[in-house]
Design an enzyme around this catalytic site. Sequence first.
Site, PDB file in Angstrom:
ATOM      1  N   CYS A 173       4.418  -9.284  17.171  1.00 35.47           N
ATOM      2  CA  CYS A 173       4.831  -8.126  16.394  1.00 35.47           C
ATOM      3  C   CYS A 173       5.499  -8.555  15.081  1.00 35.47           C
ATOM      4  O   CYS A 173       4.816  -8.938  14.150  1.00 35.47           O
ATOM      5  CB  CYS A 173       5.705  -7.215  17.256  1.00 35.47           C
ATOM      6  SG  CYS A 173       5.560  -5.500  16.744  1.00 35.47           S
ATOM      7  N   HIS A 193       2.603  -6.368  21.997  1.00 33.78           N
ATOM      8  CA  HIS A 193       3.573  -7.102  22.823  1.00 33.78           C
ATOM      9  C   HIS A 193       2.940  -7.542  24.141  1.00 33.78           C
ATOM     10  O   HIS A 193       2.991  -6.809  25.135  1.00 33.78           O
ATOM     11  CB  HIS A 193       4.771  -6.208  23.137  1.00 33.78           C
ATOM     12  CG  HIS A 193       5.646  -5.942  21.956  1.00 33.78           C
ATOM     13  ND1 HIS A 193       6.696  -6.760  21.611  1.00 33.78           N
ATOM     14  CD2 HIS A 193       5.613  -4.969  21.022  1.00 33.78           C
ATOM     15  CE1 HIS A 193       7.282  -6.302  20.522  1.00 33.78           C
ATOM     16  NE2 HIS A 193       6.647  -5.203  20.147  1.00 33.78           N
ATOM     17  N   GLU A 215       4.001  -9.544  26.230  1.00 33.68           N
ATOM     18  CA  GLU A 215       4.986  -9.811  27.296  1.00 33.68           C
ATOM     19  C   GLU A 215       5.100  -8.651  28.279  1.00 33.68           C
ATOM     20  O   GLU A 215       5.508  -8.841  29.418  1.00 33.68           O
ATOM     21  CB  GLU A 215       6.364 -10.146  26.708  1.00 33.68           C
ATOM     22  CG  GLU A 215       7.101  -9.022  25.991  1.00 33.68           C
ATOM     23  CD  GLU A 215       6.795  -8.927  24.498  1.00 33.68           C
ATOM     24  OE1 GLU A 215       5.661  -9.291  24.089  1.00 33.68           O
ATOM     25  OE2 GLU A 215       7.671  -8.471  23.740  1.00 33.68           O
TER      26      GLU A 215
END
Length: 550
Positions: free
Chosen positions: A378, A514, A516
């Site tokens: 990001c 993202h 994650e």
Amino acid sequence: MASLIFVTGGVVSSLGKGLSSASLAAILESRGLKVTLVKLDPYLNVDPGTMSPFQHGEVYVTGDGAETDLDLGHYERFVRTRMGQLNNCTTGRIYSNVIAKERRGDYLGATVQVIPHITNEIQDWVRRAAEGYDVTMIEIGGTVGDIESLPFLEAIRQLGVEYGRNAMFMHLTLVPFLRAANEIKTKPTQHSVKELRSIGIQPDVLLCRSEIELSESERAKIALFTNVPIKAVISALDAKNSIYDIPTMLYEQGLDDIVVERLGLEAGPANLDDWREVVDRTINTQHEVTVAMVGKYVEHSDAYKSLTEAVAHGGLRQRIKVNIKRIESEELSNGDLAPLEKVDAILVPGGFGERGFEGKVNAIRHARENGIPYLGICYGLQAAVVEFARNVCGLEGANTTEVDPATPHSVIGLITEWLDASGTVEERSAESELGGTMRLGGQECRLREGSLVRELYGRETIVERHRHRYEFNNRYRDILQKNGMVLSGLSMDETLVEIIEIPAHPWFLACQFHPEFTSSPRDGHPLFTGFIEAALCERRGELPVGVASL
Ligand code: GLN
């Protein structure tokens, strides 16, 4: 009838209600039950999207674009069920719904009150979230006794009556160990249960968090004072090796059997092999790497909760122990890069605002010029684009308009700033309202043939989650590509740049989304696994396998 398990906490906060709930859910799921989880948060923010991660930990984003409490991240890492808008609700959300109904006249002239209107709204929310599941676990944020949580507790008390044998209450407490006296103290637990009972809730299970195992006699004492059967007084020790050991620890105390019996569920035997495998790979490592994480808020470990988990998951396939070196990006702003010495890879995570941005750019330049594996997420993509524009393309003063609104080269900007007047994207009110103005949630992206990212995922299209306002400025696509940057992932309509890489570099990749949020201990995530394995190659002085063929 679906079953509900309510989870409350007492004595102190941060006892790990989220992890305990997620772990119990994981065992129940392994027994063949369809399980979901709901987090009810007693604060007035409508959602955590506007809360500082410095105070509250990370904002977790679901596939359907809800900005939620980080506990939902634990839930998704422990169970296969995906979370969404219905899985997190705050006092602010409940009040704003009730007030909207009142303004519409839905209450037909009644006096609108906390009981029954607020409590009914909470119950409706829980019923909706529970639809279609065998078991729904409902975790109440905060601690019993807080003024804020009272309406939630009253609502779940009423649901307990309505669901009868299909509802149960689990309460987490702290059982402190006093070193000087060499004694365990059960009094705080007794008081906390008393408090819960005074509002009409009798717990069925107590999870007692303690440093040392409770003896039979201590459990008997707690059972006696709290009216909880002794076998349901569970001693929940801190997980020494890995949080992924918690399902097995709870299973060994028979917690899932207590739940299955109490709720009269039909369930198969538990199978926790996956979790044992994850723990084995976490403990019995064969390699080690150090990754520099250059961000803001790094001193608050929960600010990047999903990210630190995902980085660790990235090492599991090859049994790599990953040390994360947290570096406050501001420290690198003056160009002194000593903190980056001896790291095997560099990661710049998501972030907001001006502070420390130049430090990120400096770290990325260091990674790019020295062939050190780089993963940007990001803001980490946006900073990489700025760095490349300035130092490779010679676009002096290039920047993101978030940092420098007057930049001569806004390589990153609000879409309304760089789109033609004929553009199709509606004006967004980013200035006037910060809540809910971002590009949020899962979006599809096409990966370019022959790119590193395509090889890592092994597929042509992916769906990943977003949370940002600014975008790569398409007016700079040509010049960046001419200078060796590859736009290896684009939105399906090709209007938005989602992934960049530099094929001349051994491993340089950044994404606008993202990753994650979709990494899990059992499956890992291709970007993190690839990144950590590239770090291992860097450590050994080898070139990463799977270098792009562009
Ligand atoms: N601040 C940047 C934006 O709003 C990046 C956001 C992020 O990293 N999550 O676009």
